[in-house]
Design a protein around this motif. Structure first.
Motif, short mmCIF file in Angstrom:
data_model
loop_
_atom_site.label_atom_id
_atom_site.label_comp_id
_atom_site.label_asym_id
_atom_site.label_seq_id
_atom_site.Cartn_x
_atom_site.Cartn_y
_atom_site.Cartn_z
N HIS A 18 66.57 105.47 -28.15
CA HIS A 18 67.48 105.51 -28.92
C HIS A 18 67.71 106.35 -29.99
CE1 HIS A 18 65.25 103.04 -31.72
NE2 HIS A 18 64.88 102.36 -30.61
N ASP A 45 67.98 105.77 -22.89
CA ASP A 45 67.91 104.42 -23.06
C ASP A 45 67.42 104.01 -21.76
OD1 ASP A 45 71.00 102.58 -23.37
OD2 ASP A 45 70.40 104.37 -22.14
N ASP A 46 67.88 104.35 -20.87
CA ASP A 46 67.36 103.77 -19.14
C ASP A 46 65.93 104.40 -18.97
OD1 ASP A 46 68.71 103.55 -16.17
OD2 ASP A 46 66.67 103.58 -16.66
N GLN A 47 64.94 103.49 -19.40
CA GLN A 47 63.59 103.83 -19.21
C GLN A 47 63.21 104.35 -17.87
OE1 GLN A 47 61.36 100.13 -19.11
NE2 GLN A 47 59.28 101.24 -19.12
N TRP A 48 63.47 103.78 -16.86
CA TRP A 48 63.14 104.24 -15.64
C TRP A 48 63.88 105.71 -15.24
CZ3 TRP A 48 63.97 99.25 -12.33
CH2 TRP A 48 62.85 98.29 -12.65
N PHE A 49 65.04 105.87 -15.56
CA PHE A 49 65.77 107.26 -15.41
C PHE A 49 64.81 108.44 -16.26
CE2 PHE A 49 69.22 109.21 -13.88
CZ PHE A 49 69.30 110.65 -14.68
N LEU A 85 73.99 105.29 -25.62
CA LEU A 85 72.74 105.10 -26.03
C LEU A 85 72.70 103.70 -26.80
CD1 LEU A 85 71.45 108.32 -27.77
CD2 LEU A 85 70.72 107.43 -25.54
N THR A 86 71.55 102.95 -26.47
CA THR A 86 71.44 101.51 -27.14
C THR A 86 71.66 101.65 -28.63
OG1 THR A 86 70.06 100.60 -25.11
CG2 THR A 86 70.08 99.61 -27.44
N GLU A 118 61.70 108.15 -17.35
CA GLU A 118 60.37 108.35 -16.86
C GLU A 118 60.58 109.43 -15.62
OE1 GLU A 118 58.38 104.60 -16.25
OE2 GLU A 118 58.28 104.31 -18.25
N THR A 119 61.50 109.17 -14.71
CA THR A 119 61.68 109.95 -13.47
C THR A 119 61.89 111.29 -13.97
OG1 THR A 119 62.59 108.09 -12.38
CG2 THR A 119 62.79 110.11 -11.44
N ILE A 120 62.85 111.64 -14.86
CA ILE A 120 63.14 113.00 -15.34
C ILE A 120 61.81 113.63 -15.79
CG2 ILE A 120 64.66 114.46 -16.66
CD1 ILE A 120 65.85 113.20 -14.39
#
Lengths: 238, 123
Positions: free
Chosen positions: B34, B10-14, B56-57, B16-18
Motif C-alpha cells: 500500500h 496490494d494484490d499479493q498474488w499478482f 491501492l488499499t 508475487e507473480t510479477i
C-alpha cells in the motif's frame, strides 16, 4: 450506519471491473506456468491460486445472476436457520482461500443463540462477500473476527465481520450506491474495489428482510448483517 | 549492480507473480502492499524504478504520486503504471505525476514490463 438496498441491477461497468481483477490474475498465473524453470512447489502454488481465484470469480458471477433475479422473491424462500451452522459453513468453504492468503479468522459466538428467519443461500453469500472484503483489507499479521451477537429487544441476530485495515469514509455506502448507478469511477469507492460485492449484499439483505451496515474503526471496519430472530421455534434455541 | 524496482501492488498474488518474473530477469524487487508502506520502502530501498497499480488499499496511487512529486529527489524516479483501469486512461494525463509508461494488467505479459523497464534505461 445502516443501508437499505434497492432492487437495481448493479452497473455493468462495476461488474466488468470486479471480474477483470481475478481474470487478470488468473491470466498472469497461467503465463507463469509456461516457465520451465518453475519448481514443482512453485507450480503447485500457482495452480492452487488459479483454482481459488477462479472460485472467487465464479462466486461473483453467481451473485450477479441472483441479483438479476431478485424481482422474484419466491426464488429465495425464508426458513428458520441456525446462525452457528451458517458461520461454520462459511468458514469451512472459505478456509482454503483464507489460508492461501496467509490470513486467519477468529469466530466468536454466544453459547446460546436463537434460530433466525432467513434464506441460507443469500445469507451465506452476504457473509462470503464480507469475508472477501475483509481478506482484501486486513493487513498481514492481523486476525479477522467473525462475531455473532444477539439483540433480544430488537429481535435480531447480528453477524459481524471485523477487518483490521484502512479506515473507511463515512460516506462509504453512499459512494457505493452512487457508483453503482453510473459508470463507476472506482477510485471514489474504497480503493482497490468498486464495492460491488457489498452493494449486491445490500440487495440480498433487503430480500431476506435483513439490513447490512458498517461500523467504522480507526483501524478497519466491521461489516454486519442484522437478521430477524425466528419466532416460530423459540423453544428450540441452540 | 541490478536495477532496484519497487512494486506497489496490494494484490499479493499478482505482486508475487510479477516479482518472480522480474527476479528471473535479474532485477532486485521489493513489494509494497500500500501507499504508506511504499513511502517507507522508497526511503529504505532506494528504487531506480517504481511499478505501481492505481487502486491501492487505503489510498489511490494518485495520492502517492503527488507525494513523490512534492520531493525533488523522489520526483525523478520513473513510474510504470500497471492497472486494470489502463484502458480508461491516457498516459499524457499521468505524465505530470511522474508516469513514463502505462500497462494494462489484462493484456500485458512479464516481457512487456521488462521491455518498458529497458526503455526507461535507454531514455
Amino acid at each position: 450506519m445502516d443501508v437499505e438496498g434497492k432492487n437495481n441491477v448493479p452497473s455493468v461497468i462495476a461488474a466488468a471491473h470486479e471480474l477483470k481483477s481475478p481474470l487478470s490474475l488468473i491470466r498472469q498465473l497461467s503465463l507463469i506456468l509456461e516457465d520451465e524453470s518453475l519448481t514443482a512447489d512453485q507450480r503447485s502454488v500457482s495452480i492452487n491460486r488459479i483454482y481459488l481465484t477462479t472460485q472467487k470469480a465464479l462466486r461473483l458471477t453467481s451473485d450477479l445472476t441472483r441479483a438479476y433475479n431478485l424481482n422474484d422473491p419466491t426464488l429465495f424462500p425464508l426458513s428458520p436457520i441456525n446462525p452457528l451452522q451458517v458461520c461454520n459453513d462459511l468458514l469451512y468453504d472459505m478456509k482454503p482461500y483464507i489460508e492461501a492468503k496467509g490470513k486467519s479468522v477468529a469466530f466468536y459466538s454466544p453459547t446460546k443463540i436463537p434460530l433466525v428467519i432467513s434464506n441460507a443461500d443469500l445469507l451465506g453469500r452476504i457473509l462470503s462477500n464480507f469475508l472477501d472484503n475483509a481478506i482484501n483489507y486486513t493487513f498481514d499479521n492481523e486476525k479477522m473476527q467473525l462475531n455473532l451477537k444477539v439483540y433480544k429487544k430488537e429481535n435480531k441476530v447480528r453477524f459481524g465481520l471485523r477487518d483490521f485495515g484502512p479506515a473507511i469514509k463515512a460516506s462509504y455506502f453512499e459512494d457505493i450506491k452512487n457508483g453503482m448507478t453510473k459508470n463507476a469511477e472506482a477510485v471514489h469507492a474504497r480503493p482497490a474495489s468498486s464495492g460491488l460485492g457489498i452493494y449486491i449484499s445490500s440487495q440480498f439483505a433487503e430480500i431476506i428482510n435483513s439490513k447490512i451496515g458498517v461500523i467504522r474503526h480507526r483501524n478497519g471496519a466491521t461489516f454486519y448483517v442484522d437478521v430477524p430472530i425466528s419466532s416460530q421455534l423459540k423453544l428450540f434455541e441452540i | 549492480m541490478a536495477d532496484k524496482i519497487l512494486l506497489v501492488e496490494d494484490d499479493q498474488w499478482f505482486a508475487e507473480t510479477i516479482a518472480e518474473s522480474l527476479k528471473v530477469a535479474g532485477y532486485e524487487i521489493k513489494i509494497s502492499p500500500h501507499a504508506v508502506a511504499a513511502i517507507i520502502d522508497i526511503d529504505d530501498f532506494n528504487p531506480n524504478i517504481i511499478i505501481m497499480d492505481l487502486l491501492l488499499t487505503g489510498s489511490t496511487a494518485f495520492s502517492l504520486m503527488n507525494e513523490l512529486q512534492s520531493h525533488e529527489d523522489l520526483s525523478t524516479i520513473p513510474i510504470i503504471i500497471c492497472s486494470n483501469l489502463s484502458a480508461q486512461l491516457n498516459l499524457d494525463d499521468l505524465k505530470p505525476y511522474g508516469a513514463k509508461a502505462l500497462l494494462d494488467k489484462a493484456t500485458m505479459t512479464p516481457k512487456d514490463i521488462i521491455y518498458e523497464i529497458k526503455n526507461l534505461k535507454n531514455e
